[in-house]
Design a protein around this motif. Structure first.
Motif, PDB file in Angstrom:
ATOM      1  N   LEU A 156       0.105  -4.247 -25.065  1.00 47.98           N
ATOM      2  CA  LEU A 156      -0.648  -5.099 -25.975  1.00 47.98           C
ATOM      3  C   LEU A 156      -1.205  -6.268 -25.182  1.00 47.98           C
ATOM      4  O   LEU A 156      -0.501  -6.875 -24.379  1.00 47.98           O
ATOM      5  CB  LEU A 156       0.255  -5.648 -27.081  1.00 47.98           C
ATOM      6  CG  LEU A 156       0.861  -4.631 -28.044  1.00 47.98           C
ATOM      7  CD1 LEU A 156       1.688  -5.358 -29.100  1.00 47.98           C
ATOM      8  CD2 LEU A 156      -0.230  -3.800 -28.711  1.00 47.98           C
ATOM      9  N   GLY A 178       9.381  -2.264 -34.968  1.00 46.99           N
ATOM     10  CA  GLY A 178       9.049  -1.718 -33.660  1.00 46.99           C
ATOM     11  C   GLY A 178       9.850  -2.424 -32.576  1.00 46.99           C
ATOM     12  O   GLY A 178      10.669  -3.295 -32.856  1.00 46.99           O
ATOM     13  N   SER A 204       5.007  -2.522 -25.685  1.00 44.75           N
ATOM     14  CA  SER A 204       5.338  -2.273 -27.080  1.00 44.75           C
ATOM     15  C   SER A 204       5.622  -0.778 -27.233  1.00 44.75           C
ATOM     16  O   SER A 204       4.880   0.060 -26.720  1.00 44.75           O
ATOM     17  CB  SER A 204       4.137  -2.689 -27.938  1.00 44.75           C
ATOM     18  OG  SER A 204       4.298  -2.259 -29.258  1.00 44.75           O
ATOM     19  N   LYS A 205       6.718  -0.449 -27.932  1.00 42.26           N
ATOM     20  CA  LYS A 205       7.131   0.954 -28.000  1.00 42.26           C
ATOM     21  C   LYS A 205       6.236   1.750 -28.948  1.00 42.26           C
ATOM     22  O   LYS A 205       5.824   1.243 -29.982  1.00 42.26           O
ATOM     23  CB  LYS A 205       8.580   1.056 -28.455  1.00 42.26           C
ATOM     24  CG  LYS A 205       9.290   2.242 -27.861  1.00 42.26           C
ATOM     25  CD  LYS A 205      10.791   2.135 -28.014  1.00 42.26           C
ATOM     26  CE  LYS A 205      11.482   3.142 -27.103  1.00 42.26           C
ATOM     27  NZ  LYS A 205      12.925   2.983 -27.156  1.00 42.26           N
ATOM     28  N   LYS A 262      -5.366  -3.197 -26.907  1.00 37.87           N
ATOM     29  CA  LYS A 262      -4.157  -2.414 -26.644  1.00 37.87           C
ATOM     30  C   LYS A 262      -4.533  -1.101 -25.983  1.00 37.87           C
ATOM     31  O   LYS A 262      -5.659  -0.613 -26.138  1.00 37.87           O
ATOM     32  CB  LYS A 262      -3.375  -2.173 -27.935  1.00 37.87           C
ATOM     33  CG  LYS A 262      -4.078  -1.286 -28.967  1.00 37.87           C
ATOM     34  CD  LYS A 262      -3.127  -0.968 -30.119  1.00 37.87           C
ATOM     35  CE  LYS A 262      -3.699   0.055 -31.073  1.00 37.87           C
ATOM     36  NZ  LYS A 262      -2.747   0.421 -32.139  1.00 37.87           N
ATOM     37  N   TRP A 300       5.566   4.041 -24.050  1.00 41.81           N
ATOM     38  CA  TRP A 300       5.259   2.633 -24.271  1.00 41.81           C
ATOM     39  C   TRP A 300       3.747   2.400 -24.249  1.00 41.81           C
ATOM     40  O   TRP A 300       3.008   3.128 -23.607  1.00 41.81           O
ATOM     41  CB  TRP A 300       5.908   1.752 -23.204  1.00 41.81           C
ATOM     42  CG  TRP A 300       7.404   1.710 -23.303  1.00 41.81           C
ATOM     43  CD1 TRP A 300       8.277   2.649 -22.826  1.00 41.81           C
ATOM     44  CD2 TRP A 300       8.206   0.699 -23.932  1.00 41.81           C
ATOM     45  NE1 TRP A 300       9.570   2.273 -23.124  1.00 41.81           N
ATOM     46  CE2 TRP A 300       9.559   1.089 -23.797  1.00 41.81           C
ATOM     47  CE3 TRP A 300       7.906  -0.492 -24.601  1.00 41.81           C
ATOM     48  CZ2 TRP A 300      10.611   0.324 -24.303  1.00 41.81           C
ATOM     49  CZ3 TRP A 300       8.964  -1.261 -25.102  1.00 41.81           C
ATOM     50  CH2 TRP A 300      10.294  -0.846 -24.951  1.00 41.81           C
ATOM     51  N   TRP A 322       5.234  -1.434 -34.705  1.00 44.93           N
ATOM     52  CA  TRP A 322       5.063  -0.383 -33.719  1.00 44.93           C
ATOM     53  C   TRP A 322       3.676  -0.501 -33.114  1.00 44.93           C
ATOM     54  O   TRP A 322       2.741  -0.976 -33.760  1.00 44.93           O
ATOM     55  CB  TRP A 322       5.269   0.986 -34.368  1.00 44.93           C
ATOM     56  CG  TRP A 322       6.682   1.159 -34.818  1.00 44.93           C
ATOM     57  CD1 TRP A 322       7.183   0.916 -36.069  1.00 44.93           C
ATOM     58  CD2 TRP A 322       7.774   1.566 -34.017  1.00 44.93           C
ATOM     59  NE1 TRP A 322       8.520   1.151 -36.087  1.00 44.93           N
ATOM     60  CE2 TRP A 322       8.918   1.562 -34.850  1.00 44.93           C
ATOM     61  CE3 TRP A 322       7.925   1.948 -32.680  1.00 44.93           C
ATOM     62  CZ2 TRP A 322      10.186   1.915 -34.387  1.00 44.93           C
ATOM     63  CZ3 TRP A 322       9.175   2.302 -32.221  1.00 44.93           C
ATOM     64  CH2 TRP A 322      10.285   2.285 -33.069  1.00 44.93           C
ATOM     65  N   PHE A 323       3.565  -0.020 -31.885  1.00 42.82           N
ATOM     66  CA  PHE A 323       2.302  -0.029 -31.154  1.00 42.82           C
ATOM     67  C   PHE A 323       1.155   0.497 -32.020  1.00 42.82           C
ATOM     68  O   PHE A 323       0.071  -0.082 -32.069  1.00 42.82           O
ATOM     69  CB  PHE A 323       2.478   0.818 -29.888  1.00 42.82           C
ATOM     70  CG  PHE A 323       1.244   0.960 -29.059  1.00 42.82           C
ATOM     71  CD1 PHE A 323       0.770  -0.102 -28.311  1.00 42.82           C
ATOM     72  CD2 PHE A 323       0.541   2.158 -29.032  1.00 42.82           C
ATOM     73  CE1 PHE A 323      -0.374   0.030 -27.536  1.00 42.82           C
ATOM     74  CE2 PHE A 323      -0.599   2.297 -28.263  1.00 42.82           C
ATOM     75  CZ  PHE A 323      -1.050   1.231 -27.514  1.00 42.82           C
ATOM     76  N   THR A 326       6.465  -6.965 -33.268  1.00 47.99           N
ATOM     77  CA  THR A 326       7.609  -6.228 -33.776  1.00 47.99           C
ATOM     78  C   THR A 326       7.151  -5.045 -34.609  1.00 47.99           C
ATOM     79  O   THR A 326       7.941  -4.274 -35.086  1.00 47.99           O
ATOM     80  CB  THR A 326       8.505  -7.151 -34.611  1.00 47.99           C
ATOM     81  OG1 THR A 326       8.552  -8.380 -33.931  1.00 47.99           O
ATOM     82  CG2 THR A 326       9.899  -6.616 -34.725  1.00 47.99           C
ATOM     83  N   LEU A 358       8.318 -12.963 -33.379  1.00 51.44           N
ATOM     84  CA  LEU A 358       8.664 -11.539 -33.335  1.00 51.44           C
ATOM     85  C   LEU A 358       9.974 -11.283 -34.070  1.00 51.44           C
ATOM     86  O   LEU A 358      10.098 -10.332 -34.844  1.00 51.44           O
ATOM     87  CB  LEU A 358       8.804 -11.079 -31.877  1.00 51.44           C
ATOM     88  CG  LEU A 358       7.526 -11.029 -31.042  1.00 51.44           C
ATOM     89  CD1 LEU A 358       7.842 -10.615 -29.615  1.00 51.44           C
ATOM     90  CD2 LEU A 358       6.534 -10.058 -31.652  1.00 51.44           C
ATOM     91  N   SER A 418       9.659  -4.512 -28.899  1.00 47.05           N
ATOM     92  CA  SER A 418       8.882  -5.190 -27.862  1.00 47.05           C
ATOM     93  C   SER A 418       9.642  -5.100 -26.554  1.00 47.05           C
ATOM     94  O   SER A 418      10.843  -5.313 -26.524  1.00 47.05           O
ATOM     95  CB  SER A 418       8.697  -6.665 -28.203  1.00 47.05           C
ATOM     96  OG  SER A 418       8.023  -6.799 -29.417  1.00 47.05           O
TER      97      SER A 418
END
Lengths: 186, 160
Positions: free
Chosen positions: A131, A87, A154-155, A119, A128, A4-5, A2, A72, A89
């Motif tokens: 991960l 973030g 993951s965004k 990642k 996107w 961010w990337f 959750t 998450l 998912s």
């Protein structure tokens, strides 16, 4: 996650929860998805390879997935309460492998841990990242029950969309706004 | 009375290269949402409008639910008396979303069947599974390894 990337660090490890498997839920799950006497019939299973009822391994694995989803959601809630924006998912494109090592018996408790193993930015989906996660499940005796190497979208927070794509999306949204209204009237 | 050894019987009934049909299942809204509530409570498996805004584009079944139906259909298709325990899963790909109302079916191709290592009474079955939707588009591919046991095997399970 959750986060961010950009905020996820490979090597990080998260305990994501425990689950105690009861005989009743082992049998109910197996009737729905893995109808074999090993998982549904304690009497016959006593003469089987594990000398008693065991959970479908599918069951142990999907409970591990549930634990990840719950972890998450809990993290997103924590971030929101701290005044941060969590973030996003996305769905999973797949997994590279699951290896199963030990049976799960009624009354066993599995402890699940998620480790970020790597990642990278997605090649197919702009905005996107991917991960690479490993989930380990260990029983109350410390024995490894299974591990899974899974991939999740993951965004990316810091992604700047190219102008061309942005224009297309705005046009798409405008068209989308007109169409549903017509539909709803009809 | 002695029971015949299990390995030859399995070898006769399941051969390398054989394709096992996995019977269709239609995923209703009730099935999709019911499963998601229990095992995969993400918005795009529970809520229509959240799903439309997501990468999946509509209310979609958990990928695990699709995989579970593939496993279930394979178990149902195996010769009676055999049990199959999952040992490993390799390279599972969820190729496209399975939306509410979709009907999925597929095939399991036997890549290998051989005596299990360290256990003469069991066999290891390796299958390549492909599930498709009603338009014939692949939704899931995976390779699974199972430990097979069954009637008559010393260590295998159901008493004959």
């Amino acid at each position: 996650m959750t986060r961010w990337f950009e905020d996820v660090e490979p090597g990080e490890k998260f305990p994501i929860g425990d689950h105690r498997f009861t005989a009743a839920e082992i049998v109910a799950f197996a009737r729905a998805y893995d109808p074999q006497y090993l998982h549904t019939d304690a009497e016959r299973a006593a003469a089987g390879p594990f000398g008693g009822l065991t959970a479908s391994f599918c069951h142990a694995v999907v409970v591990g997935h549930r634990k990840m989803v719950d972890a998450l959601a809990a993290e997103a809630e924590r971030l929101r309460r701290a005044g941060q924006e969590p973030g996003v998912s996305g769905p999973s494109p797949g997994l590279s492998r699951i290896e199963i090592a030990a049976p799960v018996r009624p009354g066993d408790t599995l402890s699940y841990t998620l480790t970020i193993t790597g990642k990278r930015v997605s090649n197919s989906l702009p905005g996107w990242g991917l991960l690479f996660n490993r989930i380990d499940a260990v029983n109350q005796y410390g024995e490894a029950v299974y591990f899974a190497e899974v991939v999740g979208f993951s965004k990316r927070r810091d992604y700047k969309m190219p102008l061309g794509i942005r224009v297309r999306m705005v046009l798409g949204r405008l068209v989308g706004r007109v169409r549903p209204r017509r539909g709803r009237k009809g | 009375m002695t029971t015949p050894p299990v390995r030859p019987r399995i070898a006769e009934e399941l051969a390398r290269g054989e394709v096992i049909a996995l019977e269709p299942v239609t995923l209703t809204r009730e099935m999709v949402v019911g499963y998601a509530r229990e095992f995969d409570p993400l918005p795009f498996h529970l809520d229509e409008s959240a799903a439309r805004r997501s990468l999946l584009g509509g209310l979609a079944a958990s990928g695990w639910q699709t995989a579970l139906f593939a496993h279930k259909r394979l178990i149902e298709a195996l010769p009676a008396g055999l049990d199959a325990r999952l040992v490993s899963i390799v390279d599972l790909k969820w190729k496209r979303p399975v939306l509410v109302g979709d009907t999925i079916s597929g095939t399991a191709t036997i890549d290998d069947i051989a005596p299990a290592e360290g256990n003469a009474a069991r066999n290891t079955l390796t299958v390549g599974v492909e599930m498709r939707n009603q338009r014939g588009e692949p939704v899931l591919t995976v390779t699974c390894r199972y430990a097979l046991g069954g009637v008559g095997s010393a260590n295998g399970g159901a008493a004959a």
